[in-house]
Design a protein around this motif. Structure first.
Motif, mmCIF file in Angstrom:
data_model
loop_
_atom_site.group_PDB
_atom_site.id
_atom_site.type_symbol
_atom_site.label_atom_id
_atom_site.label_comp_id
_atom_site.label_asym_id
_atom_site.label_seq_id
_atom_site.Cartn_x
_atom_site.Cartn_y
_atom_site.Cartn_z
ATOM 1 N N UNK A 275 7.332 -52.847 -57.542
ATOM 2 C CA UNK A 275 7.402 -52.177 -58.839
ATOM 3 C C UNK A 275 8.756 -52.107 -59.504
ATOM 4 N N UNK A 276 9.738 -52.841 -59.010
ATOM 5 C CA UNK A 276 11.053 -52.778 -59.668
ATOM 6 C C UNK A 276 10.993 -53.354 -61.089
ATOM 7 N N UNK A 277 11.881 -52.871 -61.937
ATOM 8 C CA UNK A 277 12.073 -53.515 -63.243
ATOM 9 C C UNK A 277 12.528 -54.952 -62.992
ATOM 10 N N UNK A 278 11.912 -55.857 -63.753
ATOM 11 C CA UNK A 278 12.145 -57.276 -63.497
ATOM 12 C C UNK A 278 13.258 -57.820 -64.379
ATOM 13 N N UNK A 279 13.354 -57.324 -65.572
ATOM 14 C CA UNK A 279 14.180 -57.953 -66.581
ATOM 15 C C UNK A 279 14.910 -56.862 -67.357
ATOM 16 N N UNK A 280 16.235 -56.870 -67.325
ATOM 17 C CA UNK A 280 17.002 -55.772 -67.908
ATOM 18 C C UNK A 280 17.570 -56.091 -69.300
ATOM 19 N N UNK A 281 17.691 -57.369 -69.624
ATOM 20 C CA UNK A 281 18.317 -57.749 -70.888
ATOM 21 C C UNK A 281 17.337 -57.550 -72.053
ATOM 22 N N UNK A 282 17.914 -57.391 -73.260
ATOM 23 C CA UNK A 282 17.050 -57.307 -74.454
ATOM 24 C C UNK A 282 16.458 -58.671 -74.777
ATOM 25 N N UNK A 283 17.284 -59.712 -74.638
ATOM 26 C CA UNK A 283 16.826 -61.081 -74.894
ATOM 27 C C UNK A 283 17.547 -62.012 -73.921
ATOM 28 N N UNK A 284 17.068 -63.235 -73.809
ATOM 29 C CA UNK A 284 17.735 -64.212 -72.949
ATOM 30 C C UNK A 284 16.854 -65.417 -72.767
ATOM 31 N N UNK A 285 17.220 -66.263 -71.826
ATOM 32 C CA UNK A 285 16.426 -67.451 -71.517
ATOM 33 C C UNK A 285 16.318 -67.588 -70.002
ATOM 34 N N UNK A 286 15.108 -67.826 -69.513
ATOM 35 C CA UNK A 286 14.876 -67.945 -68.071
ATOM 36 C C UNK A 286 13.972 -69.129 -67.789
ATOM 37 N N UNK A 287 14.179 -69.729 -66.607
ATOM 38 C CA UNK A 287 13.190 -70.696 -66.113
ATOM 39 C C UNK A 287 12.185 -69.971 -65.227
#
Ligand code: FES
Ligand code: FE2
Length: 417
Positions: free
Chosen positions: A93-105
């Motif tokens: 259950x951890x938060x996965x993504x902290x940034x407001x925006x970005x790019x991920x593979x």
């Protein structure tokens, strides 16, 4: 009430017998009702707008947003495909993504490094086979049973919507013909984003949505609108309702204001003042850009999206609840790709009218708290919504609370209250 009913409301929550012309003050305060809204409304059969497609132009681009107060991730998962999921790892259950925006593979959780593809499917588990033949997951563990919690995604005129419910009708049907036509008008040209900001308000989210849908207050509360004749109830305009009443458009045409003496002069309104003038009147410069002559159009789409045209200041606003007593409003200002430099500059100058410090709408940021601080310690009693009668239908006059009643009609239907 159905199984979605309020567990332990204080006191037992009953809608006033008068129907949508009354709203119990408890409605803006009750923490059990807030919890029910999160479950049965925001994660129920509604579409939540989370932004524009041009905010995630490339495959792997993502933005974080909310469904109610639940954090989500929206990602462009293919050239013409979007995926969305709760921003919560399927492991513990951890938060996965902290940034407001970005790019991920891939989306890889920081806690134990479980990793998900752009569609939210679990791809790899760290130490799945253990270390030195010891530990690890049992052989019958199935990755496909541990994907992220996915949401449905739909787009319309560049706006992206998500829903957590299988019961939500297709987006076009949910919005209805009249609302879709107005969106087609506002987004008939390619847009470009001019800026973003958010505004924290110390009031229940529904008080702000009422304010948005309340065409009655606009030229009474807002001195700037009335004094500088930007929006007055004496102009031609009206209210168009859609959905189960939960969607609305309030519009007016500046060029149709009747000349003296108007009701404004007769009523001696606080908002009508000759004591105020502008040092720099260029702020009020605008140009007619829509063929229908409408200079002011606020479209509210249930439950929490606002599409704004105030003169040439264009924006969407998305309202996020932050507990029963607070909310945060996310603004995205936009113009069109083919704007001239001068048009772009005028849009930005006119944006000083709107927003948390806006000459017009700073009052909207505080009026909800004027209500909240008065009802929190004393929730007995009810708000009265009888301007324009008791019904939920289109109006030729904006001296009406029909669209506020419409909001409550759709709210009650969605929550079965
Ligand atoms: S909580 Fe995300 S990998 Fe463990
Ligand atoms: Fe207002």
């Amino acid at each position: 009430m159905t199984e979605a009913s309020l567990p332990n409301a204080r006191p037992p929550f009953e809608w006033p017998t008068e129907g949508v012309s009354r709203v119990a003050f408890e409605t803006y305060v009750n923490p059990d009702l807030y919890a029910l809204e999160q479950k049965a409304l925001f994660k129920g059969p509604i579409w939540n707008c989370v932004g524009f497609d041009i905010e995630v132009p490339n495959v792997g681009d993502f933005l974080t947003a909310w469904v109610g107060d639940t954090p989500i991730v929206l990602v462009r998962s293919g050239p013409d495909a979007f995926s969305a999921f709760f921003n919560r790892c399927a492991h513990r259950g951890s938060t996965l993504c902290f940034e407001k925006t970005g790019n991920r593979k891939r989306f890889t959780c920081v806690y134990h490094n479980w990793s998900y593809d752009l569609e939210g499917n679990l791809k790899t588990v760290a130490f799945q086979k253990g270390v030195n033949g010891q530990g690890g997951l049992p052989p019958d563990f199935k990755h496909s049973e541990h994907n992220l919690h996915k949401l449905r995604v739909a787009t319309l005129h560049g706006l992206i919507f998500v829903t957590a419910s299988d019961q939500t009708p297709p987006l076009d049907d949910y919005l209805g013909e009249k609302m879709c036509a107005h969106l087609a008008r506002t987004f008939s040209r390619k847009i470009k984003i001019l800026g973003k900001y958010s505004q924290y308000m110390h009031n229940n989210w529904k008080l702000y949505m009422e304010n948005v849908k309340d065409s009655y207050h606009a030229s009474l509360l807002h001195l700037f609108f009335t004094t500088f004749k930007l929006n007055r109830l004496s102009m031609q305009g009206g209210l168009i309702l859609g959905g189960d009443g939960g969607h609305h458009i309030s519009f007016s045409k500046m060029s149709t204001d009747v000349s003296t003496p108007t009701e404004y002069d007769k009523e001696k309104l606080r908002a009508q003042s000759d004591a105020f003038t502008l040092h720099d009147p260029s702020l009020l410069k605008s140009w007619p850009e829509f063929e229908d002559g409408i200079t002011h159009a606020i479209q509210g789409l249930f439950p929490n999206l606002i599409v704004q045209q105030i003169q040439n200041s264009l924006a969407i606003r998305i309202l996020v609840p932050r507990g029963p007593n607070a909310c945060e409003l996310f603004w995205t200002l936009f113009g069109y790709e083919d704007d001239t430099e001068q048009e772009g500059a005028m849009r930005i100058a006119q944006s000083n009218l709107i927003g948390p410090a806006g000459l017009v709408s700073m009052e909207d940021g505080v009026i909800g708290n004027f209500v909240q601080r008065a009802i929190n310690p004393n929730t007995d009693g009810q708000a009265v919504l009888e301007m324009g009668g008791h019904t939920v239908e289109d109006q030729v006059s904006r001296v009406s609370e029909a669209s506020v009643r419409g909001f409550w009609q759709m709210y009650r239907k969605t929550l079965d209250l």
